[in-house]
Motif scaffolding. Structure first.
Motif, short mmCIF file in Angstrom:
data_model
loop_
_atom_site.label_atom_id
_atom_site.label_comp_id
_atom_site.label_asym_id
_atom_site.label_seq_id
_atom_site.Cartn_x
_atom_site.Cartn_y
_atom_site.Cartn_z
N LYS A 286 -7.86 -8.55 9.03
CA LYS A 286 -8.23 -7.14 8.92
C LYS A 286 -7.11 -6.20 9.34
O LYS A 286 -7.07 -5.04 8.92
N GLU A 287 -6.21 -6.70 10.20
CA GLU A 287 -5.11 -5.84 10.64
C GLU A 287 -4.05 -5.65 9.54
O GLU A 287 -3.25 -4.73 9.61
N GLU A 288 -4.08 -6.54 8.59
CA GLU A 288 -3.12 -6.44 7.49
C GLU A 288 -3.61 -5.43 6.45
O GLU A 288 -4.78 -5.40 6.10
N LYS A 289 -2.71 -4.61 5.98
CA LYS A 289 -3.00 -3.67 4.90
C LYS A 289 -2.13 -4.05 3.70
O LYS A 289 -0.98 -3.59 3.59
N PRO A 290 -2.62 -4.92 2.84
CA PRO A 290 -1.79 -5.42 1.74
C PRO A 290 -1.38 -4.31 0.77
O PRO A 290 -2.16 -3.40 0.48
N ILE A 291 -0.16 -4.43 0.29
CA ILE A 291 0.34 -3.52 -0.75
C ILE A 291 0.44 -4.32 -2.04
O ILE A 291 1.11 -5.36 -2.10
N LYS B 236 -2.18 1.24 -14.02
CA LYS B 236 -1.55 0.41 -12.99
C LYS B 236 -2.11 0.71 -11.61
O LYS B 236 -2.44 -0.20 -10.85
N SER B 237 -2.19 1.99 -11.28
CA SER B 237 -2.65 2.36 -9.94
C SER B 237 -4.11 1.95 -9.72
O SER B 237 -4.49 1.52 -8.62
N GLU B 238 -4.94 2.07 -10.77
CA GLU B 238 -6.34 1.64 -10.66
C GLU B 238 -6.42 0.13 -10.46
O GLU B 238 -7.24 -0.35 -9.65
N ALA B 239 -5.58 -0.63 -11.17
CA ALA B 239 -5.58 -2.09 -11.01
C ALA B 239 -5.09 -2.47 -9.61
O ALA B 239 -5.63 -3.41 -9.00
N GLU B 240 -4.09 -1.78 -9.11
CA GLU B 240 -3.57 -2.08 -7.77
C GLU B 240 -4.62 -1.85 -6.70
O GLU B 240 -4.81 -2.68 -5.80
#
Length: 264
Positions: free
Chosen positions: A132-137, A115-119
């Motif tokens: 660029k200012e956004e850091k998507p989760i 899961k973490s690798e896919a994320e």
């Protein structure tokens, strides 16, 4: 009388054989002498073909994440008329090549990843399409996978696991545990990897070292086969023929006694 005694002795021997030995029944018989420190690692399930995933992208600005969060309306019926409830996230079916078709980005290979690798991979793929200012989760969840338990268990069948981490003992508990005829030392685990390659592994439930084994935790589509012990195999081979044999012998003895009484 001698024939009756022979019949009784044979019946007693059969019953004693059917009882079998109980020394191989308890699980983890050597628990006190096994080093379990190696079991401290955390197991991560890997994404497999035919898995269904929900993928959520979160950003400070909701509009930036909206194109990546595909939703589908949920239908329900009110007064015999169909309508739709609040939309739910679309699930992604992993194909036989380990691929999904993700919005905007296109095809992504997620098969074989945790899961973490896919994320992390999805986050990197969508970053060029976001400010660029956004850091998507990115949050990836498996919506449930199936395991099967067959053989000498009380409730064999296929079970849907709602969480991503389940042990072989928990899987057997889902099937009502082994019957008294199940071989604790010869439980077969049939596993398929992300490339479709199948393998068979023998598990010994009487050995506490199983907790340190890479097969202690189940994976998607695993099959557990509990083989019968010798007592069950012998009983199966004899089956109803034993009852018929006893009946025929009893009739023969009765006829012999009757003829003896008539002719003496």
């Amino acid at each position: 009388m001698r024939a009756h005694k022979l019949i009784a002795a044979f019946a007693l021997a059969t019953l004693l054989t059917g009882c079998g030995s109980t020394k191989d029944v308890p699980y983890f018989q050597n628990a006190g002498s096994v080093d379990l420190s190696q079991s401290a690692f955390l197991y991560d399930a890997r994404i497999m073909p035919k898995d269904q995933l929900t993928i959520t992208v979160s950003t400070i600005n909701d509009e930036a994440a909206a194109p990546f969060n595909m939703t589908v309306p949920t239908p329900y019926t009110v007064n015999q008329r169909s309508t739709y409830s609040q939309a739910m996230l679309q699930t992604y079916l992993v194909d036989n090549n380990g691929m999904i078709n993700f919005p905007i980005v296109g095809e992504l290979k997620v098969g074989g990843l945790t899961k973490s690798e896919a994320e992390t991979m999805i986050q990197q793929k969508i970053q060029p399409y976001i400010n660029k200012e956004e850091k998507p989760i990115v949050t990836v969840r498996m919506t449930g996978y199936q395991i099967s338990v067959i053989g000498e268990v009380n409730r064999p069948g296929t079970f849907t696991v709602s969480r991503e981490k389940i042990t072989v003992l928990e899987a057997l508990a889902q099937a009502g545990d082994l019957t008294i005829y199940g071989q604790r030392k010869n439980v077969q685990l049939i596993r398929e990897d992300s490339n479709g390659q199948k393998s068979i592994h023998v598990l010994d439930l009487t050995d506490a070292n199983l907790i340190n084994s890479p097969y202690y935790y189940m994976q998607q589509n695993d099959v557990i086969n509990v083989t019968p012990n010798k007592v069950k195999a012998q009983n199966s081979s004899v089956g109803s023929m034993t009852t018929l044999w006893f009946s025929a012998t009893s009739i023969l003895i009765s006829l012999t006694s009757l003829l003896y009484n008539i002719l003496k």
